[in-house]
Scaffold this motif. Structure first.
Motif, PDB file in Angstrom:
ATOM      1  N   THR A  72       1.448  -1.227  -0.238  1.00 55.90           N
ATOM      2  CA  THR A  72       0.318   0.204   0.210  1.00 55.90           C
ATOM      3  C   THR A  72       0.860   1.764   0.077  1.00 55.90           C
ATOM      4  OG1 THR A  72      -0.092  -0.193   2.466  1.00 55.90           O
ATOM      5  CG2 THR A  72      -1.589  -1.105   1.413  1.00 55.90           C
ATOM      6  N   LYS A  73       1.323   1.663  -0.976  1.00 57.56           N
ATOM      7  CA  LYS A  73       1.725   3.026  -1.258  1.00 57.56           C
ATOM      8  C   LYS A  73       0.955   4.092  -0.801  1.00 57.56           C
ATOM      9  CE  LYS A  73       5.052   2.817  -5.324  1.00 57.56           C
ATOM     10  NZ  LYS A  73       5.277   2.951  -6.517  1.00 57.56           N
ATOM     11  N   ALA A  74       1.555   5.455  -0.239  1.00 58.84           N
ATOM     12  CA  ALA A  74       0.893   6.262   0.203  1.00 58.84           C
ATOM     13  C   ALA A  74       0.422   7.421  -1.329  1.00 58.84           C
ATOM     14  CB  ALA A  74       1.776   7.193   1.119  1.00 58.84           C
ATOM     15  N   LEU A  75      -0.887   7.259  -1.097  1.00 57.77           N
ATOM     16  CA  LEU A  75      -1.448   7.693  -2.181  1.00 57.77           C
ATOM     17  C   LEU A  75      -1.140   9.287  -2.384  1.00 57.77           C
ATOM     18  CD1 LEU A  75      -4.888   6.438  -2.303  1.00 57.77           C
ATOM     19  CD2 LEU A  75      -3.051   5.745  -3.883  1.00 57.77           C
ATOM     20  N   ASP A  76      -0.791  10.077  -3.747  1.00 60.45           N
ATOM     21  CA  ASP A  76      -0.979  11.725  -3.662  1.00 60.45           C
ATOM     22  C   ASP A  76      -2.205  12.461  -3.574  1.00 60.45           C
ATOM     23  OD1 ASP A  76       0.333  13.661  -3.291  1.00 60.45           O
ATOM     24  OD2 ASP A  76       1.350  13.679  -5.780  1.00 60.45           O
ATOM     25  N   ARG A  99      -4.412  18.626  -8.006  1.00 64.91           N
ATOM     26  CA  ARG A  99      -3.743  18.399  -9.151  1.00 64.91           C
ATOM     27  C   ARG A  99      -3.235  20.030  -9.919  1.00 64.91           C
ATOM     28  NH1 ARG A  99      -6.543  13.915 -13.211  1.00 64.91           N
ATOM     29  NH2 ARG A  99      -5.992  12.212 -12.303  1.00 64.91           N
ATOM     30  N   VAL A 100      -2.719  19.694 -11.052  1.00 71.98           N
ATOM     31  CA  VAL A 100      -2.197  21.517 -11.518  1.00 71.98           C
ATOM     32  C   VAL A 100      -3.018  22.080 -11.968  1.00 71.98           C
ATOM     33  CG1 VAL A 100      -0.330  22.485 -12.620  1.00 71.98           C
ATOM     34  CG2 VAL A 100       0.008  20.297 -11.241  1.00 71.98           C
ATOM     35  N   VAL A 101      -3.542  20.690 -12.855  1.00 72.48           N
ATOM     36  CA  VAL A 101      -4.848  21.008 -13.961  1.00 72.48           C
ATOM     37  C   VAL A 101      -5.395  20.400 -13.933  1.00 72.48           C
ATOM     38  CG1 VAL A 101      -5.007  21.702 -15.998  1.00 72.48           C
ATOM     39  CG2 VAL A 101      -2.796  22.453 -15.940  1.00 72.48           C
ATOM     40  N   SER A 102      -7.148  20.316 -14.347  1.00 73.80           N
ATOM     41  CA  SER A 102      -7.897  19.397 -13.582  1.00 73.80           C
ATOM     42  C   SER A 102      -8.265  18.048 -15.361  1.00 73.80           C
ATOM     43  CB  SER A 102      -9.388  19.492 -13.944  1.00 73.80           C
ATOM     44  OG  SER A 102      -9.364  19.796 -15.136  1.00 73.80           O
ATOM     45  N   TRP A 103      -7.097  18.172 -16.034  1.00 77.54           N
ATOM     46  CA  TRP A 103      -7.570  17.246 -17.196  1.00 77.54           C
ATOM     47  C   TRP A 103      -5.682  16.402 -17.531  1.00 77.54           C
ATOM     48  CZ3 TRP A 103      -3.640  18.522 -20.008  1.00 77.54           C
ATOM     49  CH2 TRP A 103      -3.635  20.082 -20.043  1.00 77.54           C
ATOM     50  N   LEU A 104      -4.508  16.900 -16.307  1.00 76.30           N
ATOM     51  CA  LEU A 104      -3.383  17.116 -16.332  1.00 76.30           C
ATOM     52  C   LEU A 104      -2.973  15.473 -15.112  1.00 76.30           C
ATOM     53  CD1 LEU A 104      -0.660  16.911 -18.428  1.00 76.30           C
ATOM     54  CD2 LEU A 104      -0.047  18.760 -16.925  1.00 76.30           C
ATOM     55  N   PRO A 105      -2.564  14.433 -15.821  1.00 73.45           N
ATOM     56  CA  PRO A 105      -2.309  13.695 -14.406  1.00 73.45           C
ATOM     57  C   PRO A 105      -0.949  13.723 -13.358  1.00 73.45           C
ATOM     58  CG  PRO A 105      -2.250  12.793 -16.267  1.00 73.45           C
ATOM     59  CD  PRO A 105      -2.385  13.804 -16.531  1.00 73.45           C
ATOM     60  N   LEU A 106      -0.699  15.432 -13.167  1.00 73.66           N
ATOM     61  CA  LEU A 106       0.301  15.796 -12.350  1.00 73.66           C
ATOM     62  C   LEU A 106      -0.704  16.350 -11.091  1.00 73.66           C
ATOM     63  CD1 LEU A 106       2.631  17.227 -15.035  1.00 73.66           C
ATOM     64  CD2 LEU A 106       3.067  15.507 -13.835  1.00 73.66           C
ATOM     65  N   THR A 107       0.372  16.147  -9.909  1.00 69.54           N
ATOM     66  CA  THR A 107      -0.471  16.656  -8.724  1.00 69.54           C
ATOM     67  C   THR A 107       0.621  18.178  -7.954  1.00 69.54           C
ATOM     68  OG1 THR A 107       1.141  15.130  -7.418  1.00 69.54           O
ATOM     69  CG2 THR A 107      -1.826  14.928  -7.767  1.00 69.54           C
TER      70      THR A 107
END
Length: 83
Positions: free
Chosen positions: A22-26, A30-38
């Motif tokens: 179980t990795k800690a979820l980030d 998000r930076v932009v809602s449609w971009l999968p970068l936090t």
């Protein structure tokens, strides 16, 4: 004798199953809602690239000192700009 039998004979409770990885979820936004970068990922990226840039600058300085001073002093080569 199997592990389960040995534990039962010694009066120990059964072994608990291993927990899944179980990795800690980030959970940062998000930076932009449609971009999968936090935001945490962008901060980590900035830290890594900044460290890499400083390593590159340091390597360039070491190379320059070697080419300009150490090599000619050791007699490995001569500089073309010296008379």
């Amino acid at each position: 004798m199997g592990e389960a039998r040995r534990r039962a004979a010694q009066g120990m409770p059964p072994r608990q199953p291993k927990k899944a990885n179980t990795k800690a979820l980030d959970t940062s936004p998000r930076v932009v809602s449609w971009l999968p970068l936090t935001r945490n990922q962008t901060q980590q990226f900035m830290a890594v690239t900044t460290r890499g840039a400083w390593i590159g600058i340091g390597a360039m300085v070491v190379l320059w000192i070697t080419v300009r001073f150490i090599g000619p002093a050791a007699g490995w080569w001569t500089l073309s700009d010296t008379p």
